[in-house]
Enzyme design. Structure first.
Site, PDB file in Angstrom:
ATOM      1  N   LYS A 131       0.864  -1.100   0.059  1.00  0.00           N
ATOM      2  CA  LYS A 131       0.070   0.037   0.009  1.00  0.00           C
ATOM      3  C   LYS A 131       0.788   1.217  -0.064  1.00  0.00           C
ATOM      4  O   LYS A 131       1.517   1.392   1.160  1.00  0.00           O
ATOM      5  CB  LYS A 131      -0.884  -0.123   1.273  1.00  0.00           C
ATOM      6  N   GLY A 192      -8.442  10.554   9.172  1.00  0.00           N
ATOM      7  CA  GLY A 192      -8.987  10.974  10.655  1.00  0.00           C
ATOM      8  C   GLY A 192     -10.088  12.055  10.861  1.00  0.00           C
ATOM      9  O   GLY A 192     -10.313  12.137  12.144  1.00  0.00           O
ATOM     10  N   ALA A 219      -9.915   6.058   3.889  1.00  0.00           N
ATOM     11  CA  ALA A 219      -9.420   7.422   4.913  1.00  0.00           C
ATOM     12  C   ALA A 219     -10.712   7.943   4.946  1.00  0.00           C
ATOM     13  O   ALA A 219     -11.405   8.369   3.945  1.00  0.00           O
ATOM     14  CB  ALA A 219      -8.424   8.019   4.448  1.00  0.00           C
ATOM     15  N   GLY A 220     -10.941   8.749   6.066  1.00  0.00           N
ATOM     16  CA  GLY A 220     -11.975   9.628   6.260  1.00  0.00           C
ATOM     17  C   GLY A 220     -13.421   9.050   6.405  1.00  0.00           C
ATOM     18  O   GLY A 220     -14.424   9.906   6.582  1.00  0.00           O
TER      19      GLY A 220
END
Length: 221
Positions: A131, A192, A219-220
């Site tokens: 990744k 985050g 993410a998020g």
């Protein structure tokens, strides 16, 4: 997730699939094969990928991963000691889970650093999967998309199978695909932030324009 285009696979949430009671074995097998997700020729029944960092304790990490049903776990060489008692204990916990490990280059800020970390991960885990993260901004952890494309090209030529963490920008995704990536990991929002999907139309466009590429929303969430 309601309204999300089919074929977009979310890193931090998964919709459980329920097989119909009384279905014939042939129908069940056919549906199972249809629902499986494929990464570089390897198939998985769970569409959830889960991380191994920032848990309150190793025991909670193991319990959370098991409860999630995820078959792929990301691990960071920079966040966990690669050697010594601490590192050995961490890798032992991961091995006990019997999951596929996806090493990442979290925290790397340059092409050289990301490439070096990826090569170390390949030696340690014996996998060509990586990744790929090249970070531009410390506060938002926004990807350096120029460096990301460059690093992806270098690693793919060296035999890696790259999972690039990027923004939802179509031009960036297309450049990653041109470099040889068969998986693209656009963010939903900054890491985050917990804002959820902030640009749904852009993700739908990625799905429409890259129909043969596996997308993982990362993410998020």
């Amino acid at each position: 997730m309601p309204g999300l285009a089919p074929g977009i696979h979310v890193l931090s949430a998964v919709e459980r699939k329920t097989w119909m009671a009384g279905a014939s074995p042939a129908m069940t097998k056919q549906r199972a094969e249809t629902e499986m997700i494929n990464f570089y020729g390897k198939s998985f029944t769970s569409r959830l990928l889960i991380g191994s960092a920032l848990y309150p304790s190793p025991a909670i990490m193991q319990a959370a991963i098991r409860a999630s049903g995820a078959e792929i776990v990301t691990v960071s060489l920079r966040r966990e000691a690669a050697g010594g008692k601490t590192g050995d204990a961490f890798w032992s916990l991961i091995r006990e889970l019997d999951v596929t490990v996806l090493p990442n280059t979290a925290g790397c800020k340059s092409v050289r650093e990301a490439v070096t970390t990826a090569k170390l991960a390949r030696e340690l885990f014996g996998t060509s999967w990586i990744k790929l993260e090249v970070i531009a901004d410390n506060d938002t952890l926004q990807p350096d998309v120029v460096g990301l494309v460059e690093a992806a090209g270098i690693l793919i030529k060296d035999g890696f199978e790259v999972f690039p963490y990027c923004t939802e920008d179509l031009s960036v995704a297309m450049r990653l695909v041109d470099a040889g990536c068969r998986v693209v990991m656009p963010w939903a929002a900054p890491i985050g932030s917990a804002k959820g999907i902030t640009n749904r139309d852009a993700l739908k466009l990625l799905r429409e324009r890259l129909p043969d590429i596996t997308l993982v929303v990362d993410a998020g969430i």
